[in-house]
Every structure is written in C-alpha cells, then in structure tokens.
Design a protein around this motif. Structure first.
Motif, PDB file in Angstrom:
ATOM      1  N   LEU A 289     114.787 -53.377 -12.001  1.00 55.48           N
ATOM      2  CA  LEU A 289     115.787 -54.376 -11.608  1.00 55.48           C
ATOM      3  C   LEU A 289     117.146 -53.972 -12.161  1.00 55.48           C
TER       4      LEU A 289
ATOM      5  N   VAL B  52     120.946 -55.919  -8.385  1.00 54.97           N
ATOM      6  CA  VAL B  52     120.204 -56.948  -7.642  1.00 54.97           C
ATOM      7  C   VAL B  52     121.173 -58.031  -7.153  1.00 54.97           C
TER       8      VAL B  52
ATOM      9  N   TYR C 117     117.299 -52.320  -5.463  1.00 58.14           N
ATOM     10  CA  TYR C 117     116.254 -52.178  -6.481  1.00 58.14           C
ATOM     11  C   TYR C 117     115.703 -50.765  -6.432  1.00 58.14           C
TER      12      TYR C 117
END
Ligand code: ZN
Length: 244
Positions: free
Chosen positions: A6, A189, A201
């Motif tokens: 992430l 993100v 991502y």
C-alpha cells in the motif's frame, strides 16, 4: 508468498477499500504499507482502524510523524499543514500513540520498507532521480525496498550485469530476475500525483521475482465530498479528480 504493498493512503477510505478488494482477488498473503496512513483526506480514524485490522506491516510517513508532533509543520505547505492540524484534532490518544509507535523502516525476509528513503528515513527526503536513490541502494539489507512519499510510481534499479550504474524504469510489470537491487516506489493509494486518478498499488511475488504496479478505480466523488464537508482545504478534494 505474495505481498500487497500500500502506497500513501492519506485518510482515503474508499481508495483503501478498493485496493484491499484487489489484494483479496489477487491472493495476497501479506500486506505492507510504506506510510502516510493519514493527512489530506477526511477519514483518518477509519483508515487507521482498517490498516490495523488487516495486520499490515506499516512504517511511519512524514504526515504520520507530523500528526504526533515529531515533525515541524514548517516543512509542510499551507494545505498539508491544515490537514495535519485537522487530523491531530480528530484522532484519539490511542490512535496517536499507534502512529507514534510506527518504525521508520522495516526489514523483512524478502524486502525492506521505508517512506521516503531507506538510508536516512527520519529526514523524509524524496527519491526523484537515480542519484537520490544511490544512498538507499547502498544501505539496503535486502535487494528490494518499497517506498512512497512522492505519490508517483517508479523503480530505480541496478542490474546484475552493470551494478555500478543506477537506472530507472516506469514499467508497471517489473522483472527482478536480473536485478541486483531495486527501490520500488509503489505510488499512492489515496492521492495519486501521476495524472492518473485511480488508486495505485503494488503486488510483489519474490518466488516469481516480479512486481507489478496496478491501478483500481474508487469512489472519488464520495471522498471529495467528505473532504469538502469536513472543512478541509478545497484543493485537497479537487486534486483527487485529476490525480495531481
Ligand atoms: Zn504522502
């Protein structure tokens, strides 16, 4: 083992949920976060709760550090500063303690993780060129390091055949089989800045020696409306539509 990485989430819950759905569909075993869970967006509590609930390995970003008083606000522009102050006010003691306790870097079996750089993470410098990447590439304990901070996906690498030379690639499928070392910026993100409004991502498969930067649509309108109604600077909503 398949990793899902992430990038900067920045309190954007819709984007985070969309990426986690992709992780589920892709069969991700372990989730990493390069930091900046909070700042800019309107749902810091919800993002902290969700990131904790999935057992992600998380490092501290500059916005996370600023929210707990570890970084002076003069390093931030006016909009970012307003968001940090708003975020600090809405988080409770326990959430702030969790942010404060995050490490600046993490070394795992297959990779390492930082926010801006690996070699001096506490400075929160940006890697925007091959020479910016060199000190981190020299200092890394593992061949692959994931970072964020610029919100622009890019890979800086040294090949086995020419380890003295640092190159970069914007490829979204990254072949690591001939790579000696690589710093992979996974993009963001919750606030992409590469003129692609979709959430970014990364998927990393050390067995396949490959990584992929992927994108997924999320409910931009919902997040923008939440930012506006929270009284946060309007530009923080507007930029989400453009990915800037
Ligand atoms: Zn960030």
């Amino acid at each position: 083992m398949k990793y899902g990485v992430l990038g900067d989430i920045h309190s954007n819950l819709s984007a985070l949920e969309s990426v986690l759905e992709r992780f589920e569909a892709e069969g991700v075993d372990r989730i990493l976060s390069v930091g900046d869970i909070v700042g800019y967006g309107a749902q810091p509590k919800e993002c902290i709760r969700l990131v904790r609930s999935i057992g992600a390995t998380v490092v501290k970003g500059n916005h996370d550090a600023a929210c707990v008083g570890e970084l002076e606000l003069r390093y931030f522009n006016a909009h970012a500063r307003a968001a940090v102050e708003w975020t600090t006010a809405v988080l409770d003691e326990e959430e702030l303690r969790w942010l404060a306790g995050l490490p600046l870097t993490v070394d795992l079996e297959d990779c390492c993780v930082g926010h801006g750089t690996y070699h001096r993470p506490e400075l929160f410098d940006y890697i925007q060129s091959t020479s910016d990447a060199d000190p981190s590439l020299d200092a890394m304990w593992k061949p692959i390091c994931f970072v964020g901070h610029t919100h622009v996906p890019v890979t800086l690498l040294r090949l086995e055949e020419d380890p003295a030379h640092t190159a970069y690639t914007l490829d979204t499928e990254i072949d690591l089989s001939e790579v000696r070392r690589a710093v992979i910026n996974v993009g963001s993100v919750g606030q992409p800045r590469d003129e692609d409004a979709r959430a970014a991502y990364c998927i990393y498969d050390p067995g396949e020696r490959r990584a992929w930067i992927r994108r997924v649509e999320y409910d931009v309108e919902r997040e923008a409306e939440l930012i506006r109604s929270a009284g946060l600077p309007r530009i923080l909503a507007d930029r989400l539509y453009l990915g800037i």
